[in-house]
Design a protein around this motif. Sequence first.
Motif, mmCIF file in Angstrom:
data_model
loop_
_atom_site.group_PDB
_atom_site.id
_atom_site.type_symbol
_atom_site.label_atom_id
_atom_site.label_comp_id
_atom_site.label_asym_id
_atom_site.label_seq_id
_atom_site.Cartn_x
_atom_site.Cartn_y
_atom_site.Cartn_z
ATOM 1 N N MET A 129 16.928 -6.292 -0.017
ATOM 2 C CA MET A 129 17.596 -5.950 1.240
ATOM 3 C C MET A 129 18.687 -4.904 1.014
ATOM 4 O O MET A 129 19.465 -4.992 0.079
ATOM 5 C CB MET A 129 18.231 -7.221 1.820
ATOM 6 C CG MET A 129 18.971 -6.999 3.098
ATOM 7 S SD MET A 129 19.918 -8.453 3.558
ATOM 8 C CE MET A 129 21.305 -8.312 2.439
ATOM 9 N N ALA A 130 18.704 -3.915 1.876
ATOM 10 C CA ALA A 130 19.801 -2.952 1.826
ATOM 11 C C ALA A 130 21.048 -3.631 2.370
ATOM 12 O O ALA A 130 20.963 -4.479 3.248
ATOM 13 C CB ALA A 130 19.450 -1.729 2.661
ATOM 14 N N THR A 144 7.771 -8.319 16.862
ATOM 15 C CA THR A 144 8.862 -7.376 16.668
ATOM 16 C C THR A 144 8.345 -6.237 15.817
ATOM 17 O O THR A 144 7.545 -6.464 14.909
ATOM 18 C CB THR A 144 10.039 -8.078 15.973
ATOM 19 O OG1 THR A 144 10.423 -9.190 16.763
ATOM 20 C CG2 THR A 144 11.225 -7.148 15.821
ATOM 21 N N SER A 145 8.773 -5.032 16.121
ATOM 22 C CA SER A 145 8.320 -3.871 15.340
ATOM 23 C C SER A 145 8.575 -4.117 13.867
ATOM 24 O O SER A 145 9.664 -4.528 13.486
ATOM 25 C CB SER A 145 9.073 -2.620 15.769
ATOM 26 O OG SER A 145 8.754 -2.323 17.085
ATOM 27 N N TRP A 146 7.599 -3.831 13.074
ATOM 28 C CA TRP A 146 7.757 -4.047 11.633
ATOM 29 C C TRP A 146 7.138 -2.888 10.887
ATOM 30 O O TRP A 146 6.290 -2.164 11.424
ATOM 31 C CB TRP A 146 7.100 -5.363 11.206
ATOM 32 C CG TRP A 146 5.647 -5.463 11.525
ATOM 33 C CD1 TRP A 146 5.099 -5.702 12.752
ATOM 34 C CD2 TRP A 146 4.546 -5.297 10.625
ATOM 35 N NE1 TRP A 146 3.736 -5.720 12.668
ATOM 36 C CE2 TRP A 146 3.359 -5.462 11.374
ATOM 37 C CE3 TRP A 146 4.443 -5.027 9.253
ATOM 38 C CZ2 TRP A 146 2.090 -5.366 10.809
ATOM 39 C CZ3 TRP A 146 3.183 -4.942 8.696
ATOM 40 C CH2 TRP A 146 2.021 -5.108 9.462
ATOM 41 N N ILE A 147 7.578 -2.678 9.682
ATOM 42 C CA ILE A 147 6.982 -1.624 8.880
ATOM 43 C C ILE A 147 6.275 -2.213 7.668
ATOM 44 O O ILE A 147 6.672 -3.237 7.143
ATOM 45 C CB ILE A 147 7.996 -0.565 8.402
ATOM 46 C CG1 ILE A 147 9.377 -1.170 8.254
ATOM 47 C CG2 ILE A 147 8.013 0.634 9.312
ATOM 48 C CD1 ILE A 147 10.371 -0.205 7.731
ATOM 49 N N PHE A 148 5.263 -1.515 7.282
ATOM 50 C CA PHE A 148 4.416 -1.989 6.197
ATOM 51 C C PHE A 148 5.099 -1.784 4.846
ATOM 52 O O PHE A 148 5.673 -0.737 4.570
ATOM 53 C CB PHE A 148 3.085 -1.233 6.224
ATOM 54 C CG PHE A 148 2.213 -1.509 5.034
ATOM 55 C CD1 PHE A 148 1.542 -2.715 4.925
ATOM 56 C CD2 PHE A 148 2.080 -0.580 4.029
ATOM 57 C CE1 PHE A 148 0.751 -2.981 3.826
ATOM 58 C CE2 PHE A 148 1.291 -0.834 2.924
ATOM 59 C CZ PHE A 148 0.617 -2.044 2.825
ATOM 60 N N LEU A 149 5.024 -2.803 4.028
ATOM 61 C CA LEU A 149 5.547 -2.716 2.665
ATOM 62 C C LEU A 149 4.412 -3.021 1.707
ATOM 63 O O LEU A 149 3.734 -4.034 1.864
ATOM 64 C CB LEU A 149 6.615 -3.775 2.439
ATOM 65 C CG LEU A 149 8.040 -3.553 2.887
ATOM 66 C CD1 LEU A 149 8.898 -4.661 2.305
ATOM 67 C CD2 LEU A 149 8.545 -2.215 2.428
ATOM 68 N N ASP A 150 4.204 -2.180 0.723
ATOM 69 C CA ASP A 150 3.176 -2.543 -0.244
ATOM 70 C C ASP A 150 3.781 -3.248 -1.442
ATOM 71 O O ASP A 150 3.079 -3.822 -2.252
ATOM 72 C CB ASP A 150 2.338 -1.339 -0.663
ATOM 73 C CG ASP A 150 3.128 -0.325 -1.439
ATOM 74 O OD1 ASP A 150 4.376 -0.366 -1.335
ATOM 75 O OD2 ASP A 150 2.525 0.500 -2.142
ATOM 76 N N PHE A 187 10.282 4.835 17.064
ATOM 77 C CA PHE A 187 11.613 4.902 16.475
ATOM 78 C C PHE A 187 12.034 3.485 16.118
ATOM 79 O O PHE A 187 12.587 2.760 16.939
ATOM 80 C CB PHE A 187 12.597 5.525 17.448
ATOM 81 C CG PHE A 187 12.236 6.928 17.857
ATOM 82 C CD1 PHE A 187 12.738 8.010 17.175
ATOM 83 C CD2 PHE A 187 11.373 7.158 18.909
ATOM 84 C CE1 PHE A 187 12.398 9.300 17.541
ATOM 85 C CE2 PHE A 187 11.028 8.445 19.285
ATOM 86 C CZ PHE A 187 11.539 9.523 18.596
ATOM 87 N N ALA A 188 11.743 3.090 14.927
ATOM 88 C CA ALA A 188 12.079 1.740 14.473
ATOM 89 C C ALA A 188 11.906 1.707 12.965
ATOM 90 O O ALA A 188 11.329 2.615 12.385
ATOM 91 C CB ALA A 188 11.160 0.704 15.116
ATOM 92 N N GLY A 189 12.390 0.662 12.362
ATOM 93 C CA GLY A 189 12.230 0.513 10.920
ATOM 94 C C GLY A 189 13.556 0.307 10.236
ATOM 95 O O GLY A 189 14.470 -0.292 10.807
ATOM 96 N N ALA A 190 13.652 0.859 9.035
ATOM 97 C CA ALA A 190 14.804 0.563 8.183
ATOM 98 C C ALA A 190 16.142 0.846 8.860
ATOM 99 O O ALA A 190 17.101 0.114 8.658
ATOM 100 C CB ALA A 190 14.683 1.350 6.885
ATOM 101 N N GLY A 191 16.214 1.919 9.657
ATOM 102 C CA GLY A 191 17.496 2.240 10.293
ATOM 103 C C GLY A 191 17.503 1.955 11.777
ATOM 104 O O GLY A 191 18.390 2.396 12.494
ATOM 105 N N GLY A 192 16.518 1.235 12.214
ATOM 106 C CA GLY A 192 16.333 1.033 13.650
ATOM 107 C C GLY A 192 17.221 -0.044 14.242
ATOM 108 O O GLY A 192 18.078 -0.616 13.566
ATOM 109 N N LYS A 207 9.909 -6.073 7.706
ATOM 110 C CA LYS A 207 9.168 -5.346 6.691
ATOM 111 C C LYS A 207 8.218 -6.320 6.019
ATOM 112 O O LYS A 207 8.652 -7.359 5.545
ATOM 113 C CB LYS A 207 10.118 -4.768 5.641
ATOM 114 C CG LYS A 207 11.097 -3.760 6.187
ATOM 115 C CD LYS A 207 12.074 -3.354 5.101
ATOM 116 C CE LYS A 207 12.976 -2.235 5.598
ATOM 117 N NZ LYS A 207 13.925 -1.813 4.569
ATOM 118 N N GLY A 208 6.974 -5.943 5.945
ATOM 119 C CA GLY A 208 6.031 -6.842 5.303
ATOM 120 C C GLY A 208 4.626 -6.297 5.404
ATOM 121 O O GLY A 208 4.424 -5.102 5.560
ATOM 122 N N ASP A 209 3.651 -7.167 5.283
ATOM 123 C CA ASP A 209 2.275 -6.710 5.481
ATOM 124 C C ASP A 209 1.544 -7.684 6.401
ATOM 125 O O ASP A 209 2.127 -8.652 6.899
ATOM 126 C CB ASP A 209 1.548 -6.517 4.150
ATOM 127 C CG ASP A 209 1.522 -7.776 3.315
ATOM 128 O OD1 ASP A 209 1.763 -8.850 3.873
ATOM 129 O OD2 ASP A 209 1.259 -7.683 2.109
#
Lengths: 375, 850
Positions: free
Chosen positions: B143-144, B132-138, A170-175, B769-771
């Motif tokens: 930024m929102a 830190t937890s991150w999500i992959f962006l291609d 549970f993490a990411g854009a809204g985390g 967010k990144g790769d």
Amino acid sequence: MSKPIPVALGCEPVVGSLTSLRKRDYKVTNRLQEGKRPLYAVVFNFIDSRYFNVFATVGGNRVTVYQCLEGGVIAVLQSYVDEDKDESFYTVSWACNIDGAPYVVAGGFNGIIRVIDAGSEKIHKSFVGHGDSINEIRTQPLKPSLVVSASKDESVRLWNVHTGICILIFAGAGGHRNEVLSVDFHPSDIYRIASCGMDNTVKIWSMKEFWTYVEKSFTWTDLPSKFPTKYVQFPVFIASVHTNYVDCNRWLGDFILSKSVDNEIVLWEPKVKEQTPGEGVADILQKYPVPECDIWFIKFSCDFHYNAAAIGNREGKIFVWELQSSPPVLVARLSHAQSKSPIRQTAMSYDGSIILSCCEDGTIWRWDVVTNSTT
Amino acid sequence: MVSKAADSAIKLRKSHGQPANDAVGTLSSKIDQLEKQIQAERIVSIKEKLLRNGKKVQCHVSEVVSAISKRDSLHRQEDRISQMLSSRIGHPLFKFNAFSQGSSDKDLINSLDVIFTTSIKMPYVERLPPYTSWIFLDRNQRMAEDQSVVGRRRIYYDQHGSEALICSDSEEELTEPEEDKHEFTDTEDRILWMAFEQYGLTEEVLDTVSESVGGTRQEIQDRYKSLKEKNMGRQDQQSEGSGDYESQIGISLEESLSTALDSFDNLFCRRCMMFDCRLHGCSQPLIYPSEKQPVWLEHEEDRKPCSDQCFLKLKAEKTSSDPRCSHGNKTTTTEEGVLTFAPSCAAEPENHSSATTLVEERCNSMSTTPFPTEVAVCGGLNLNVPVTESLGKRKTIDQSDDDLTLLIDDSQSSCKKQKKITDTDVVTAINENTSNKSILSGSTSHDEHGNVGDGTKDGMAEAEFNEPSNFMNEHVEGMQSLSEWKPLEKELYLKGIEMFGRNSCLITRNLLSGLKTCMEVATYMHAGGASMPYRSNVPPSSLRNDSGKTDAECTDQEMPTRARLIRKRGKTRKFKYSWKSAGHPSIWKRIADGKNQSCKQYTPCGCQSMCGKQCPCLHNGTCCEKYCGCSKSCKNRFRGCHCAKSQCRSRQCPCFAAGRECDPDVCRNCWVSCGDGSLGEPPKRGDGQCGNMRLLLRQQQRILLAKSDVAGWGAFLKNPVNKNDYLGEYTGELISHREADKRGKIYDRANSSFLFDLNDQFVLDAYRKGDKLKFANHSSNPNCYAKVMLVAGDHRVGIFAKEHIEASEELFYDYRYGPDQAPAWARKPESSKRDESAAPQGRAKKHQSH
């Protein structure tokens, strides 16, 4: 106590009084000194009726299992020590595999979740994956093979202790945007969890859409690392109830109890708007004052039936609040001349007759209800 | 519990102590009363809520109890041989009894030390390097808004001193929060309503109410009005029922084209060809190319009737009698068009490679039937270029029909041809359906219409549709009546003229299918549809002017739409701070060439024809790109390269020299092929192929993530590469420099920064967010370099090999820290001085202060 957000007329919370009648008396029946390092967590076993009087504590690199016996006697049952001396456990929770074998799940500074099989006194599994310290672990009461962990790495993760799989993140854009300090499973809605942390928010998450992965995790036979772990990026609700670190939250039915460093526990109702997930309002219903409770990482605990909550404070006192009465009733205020150290966590026994507290100075205190008192 | 509101009410009464007006006096007491009543109600409602919730809690608890007992019965049956925990209960390691030592004092408790003689060891497990937890962006994202840290309070604790700190660094946080409009709650509404209903809307009442409720008098007055309307409205609604239901769903034919395309214009990114583009955002300003793409033309003799209702059939009947009224004349126009068109295309190929129009046309094709199909076929048919001809010729096609530089491919055009036929069939079928059905009962024919138009008319009453369906029948019979053309249809028709010329078959098929038949369109065209004069012998250039004019009209209509699209800004709460800035420079990665020449962010200009001094691109110092509105001959345009064999990999290529990737839409010899060569097309990768489109084509290497040999995590290479090979893109969130300043300070505390200077407006942040390339470490002797490239108008960061790199080697590049910006681990270690200027904050502490 400052209230930064003015409360609108007709939305005022009911605040409990600290001068109300005492309903129950507790007295100290035991005190143990478990090393010199701070004890951060103490928790009773609520998932196996054979062990309702068994509890576990963590502190430093130790995990210890005790039993509460009659007459204030505490028995040491098991003791585990991490070979890494730098490990400092912050949290512990009871769980079990699908056959019902009791597990003790602990985590802390190193970010590694240790699953101990208390039935065979062996390490069952070690979950490596969190990028930083683990601040809380909780067990799903209906499916005690599922645990969630809240971490400094800004994520909450759902694990299956039976198969050792990290099911969801549970993490990411809204985390969360800072350390997650606390997390809790909804008592009956098996899809829901609530988490809170240093970004001052409480977030409610739903794993309904991802439930197939949870089911899949029970039958997974391949390597756990090959499991298709999913990210849940958007919570269904974000509440800004507090203006500082939120270090503990628990569900009370469909309401949420949460605390910050404002000397109080707050009970509020999340009003989720179904059409626009993520948005919604928190209706603050009740407040349970806790004096001298303004440092973070102090966690409260409830008895099995959620009748009462016990919380320690910075000066070693414990406040026991009746949760479900309105206005809230202070059941007891526990204090002892020798208890001066901050109480990090309390544990209430199944029926609330025993209250344990673990302290910064490494002591464990046992309080028993006085039954023959005239009330 | 006495609330503040009640207090204020009392004060209020006191201030109004002199009974200047009895009515007001009673009013304030009445308000007071009402407030008390509301509070009492609140207490009761909380009680009820808790009671209800309490039942739920009981329910939950009993569920858990039954789950426990179920498990209990499960292991009651089992053997308990290996149940160490149970056996330990029988034989504990120790027992502690506080009173066994016989301490008499009840309040004094001995402390019993737990001594661990037999501890079970948990084997050492190495901890991961922190992340830190991150999500992959291609691809990069902007930024929102809700992710901004500017103006947001953030509390820190120092891990060593265990002290909580507030980072409050900038002056802008001291700005007053904008004056909030008073928002009325339900209870305030109640007070308001009560007061005005019972005491009337007088000045005194207004004053009293404003003091007890808050908000200005004007606001209260307005609120009362709106409440009144609401109450009235509620009654009205009950009597009338749901009224105007139809207009709310789907696209109404009465709307204008711009209204119908509103959500499309808002959500579709014309640069990335996708909806909900996270890079350029929604509600982008619409840029209309000043140059229209020439309409494509077809020999009328070659044309087959598109359907039963095709105007060609009509023509066949009419040619003998009246050639002027029919479409006969159009043939000449078309032929002329082809004649003049072809040479001009050869002489000035660039003129026709209107990549700008491409954008719009593709959009249109999205909303209607496949337009690219037609173009592809057109290229093959009209220009009469044999499909297997030399490369050079092929390019001409590329540029003349400009669309599909990527797509145009022999194999494709042939397969498209097939597709075209099927498409036609389908459309014909539909058209036939329409015409047939129109003779049938009204409701069915309208169903057809509904399906195409908006497709949401299912559960509606049949009677309602009798009228429109009659309407359609009339259309088929008496096609002369132009008045039945709905506004949307008219606009679609004009768009069709713009795209296809006066070709009613194509217009009908692509834009008005299901709405109008070809014959209707032809008749409409004839009758000078929508004020377009019928010109039989005009040269094609004037035809183009004509379409230009209609475009101007369209743009005019679009203008208000654009104004409407201004996004609502989310309210962000601001806090006040008085602490000074932490004041140390943040760690940013910089461009590897280190020249510190900041690239300028490109924003398409909407200039018509030539860009003058007012052109924002010129003003901003960027070149005009294919997304600009200006014409291709604009002097500010970047014209791409003409490199033949150099593969555009050296500074001799103007694109390469300017830090840009080649663009197949702009450069002459840079192209991509996607066939396998079986149809005679050039191979996918060849010697002659442009080597400067690697970010665009994502020709990246496999990057591995592992524990670094230097610090924390590191990025590693899977396969060996050569010097200057492209490894991958450094992706992240695009944030403003202001935001980056703020985040930089936060990240410095965590001692890890993933900020990367991109251009004058944006900084890339790969923190959340990144790769994987974000984990590549800094080195002053690196094996990679980062380079900001302009790819299709966007700046992107590519990571390239500085030398030959072997497989599974760790990647490093020079972050190019500014002076004094290097993080601790990149400099000599020193004591943490950085928290000095931050003021300690006494609220949140993990530990007690001493």
